[in-house]
Design a protein around this motif. Structure first.
Motif: not given
Length: 207
Positions: A37-46
């Motif tokens: 879930n790459q995009d969700e992971a990006v949002n979490l890191f952000e």
């Protein structure tokens, strides 16, 4: 004295809770990425980065996902959008950690992604950036295994493009392996440690 002790205990508790929250959030973000879930992971890191403030590492990993997953994509507009967002994250990271070899390495890989996606459009403008960024990283950390490995891969690609033998850079890969093996542990649990699993792929250029 008793009041001071209570205050110290209270502040220590806040620090522990804050650290625990950060670690839980980062662990969840990595697990989300591992589950594709790459995009969700990006949002979490952000979100973690914005909550943490002055911590470059969450921004770095958000950028890393966008950069790594851009390789192999076909849609030029999607690639450019993801790489632009990744650059924004790295720019944020640099405001907290100006001379950082890991950020330079990731920025070099980002520029490599531009070149790989459209050599005729980005080859002339971005190739020099890639070389400059790897050189900066290696000045700061000469034994950084990611700098050595990915710089070698970049030079191998250039050698093949110009009809030269990429094997001349194979000793650099051997150096990278040694640096991966001797790399010291870091106090920050989410400090970049990745890359050893990419050695075999890069070594295929030596066969």
């Amino acid at each position: 004295m008793k009041t001071l002790l209570v205050l110290v205990t209270f502040l220590t508790g806040l620090a522990v809770n804050s650290q625990s929250s950060y670690q839980k959030g980062m662990t969840k973000a990595f697990e989300t990425w591992a589950n594709k879930n790459q995009d969700e992971a990006v949002n979490l890191f952000e979100r973690i980065a914005k909550a943490e403030k002055e911590n470059w590492i969450p921004y770095y990993h958000a950028a890393r996902i966008l950069v790594v997953t851009s390789f192999g994509l076909k849609d030029a507009a999607v690639i450019e959008s993801r790489l632009k967002k990744a650059q924004d994250f790295l720019n944020e990271a640099k405001t907290f950690s100006k001379d950082n070899a890991e950020i330079f390495i990731m920025e070099a890989i980002l520029n490599t992604a531009y070149v790989a996606s459209n050599p005729s459009k980005y080859g002339m403008t971005h190739s020099a950036k890639v070389e400059e960024l790897y050189q900066k990283a290696k000045v700061l950390e000469p034994e950084n295994p990611r700098a050595v490995l990915y710089h070698a891969e970049w030079k191998m690609g250039g050698a093949k493009y110009w009809g030269k033998d990429p094997k001349v850079f194979c000793p650099e890969i051997e150096k990278a392996i040694l640096y991966f093996e001797k790399v010291s542990s870091h106090d920050e649990p989410f400090y970049p440690k990745w890359g050893m699993n990419q050695v075999e792929r890069v070594q295929q250029n030596c066969n």
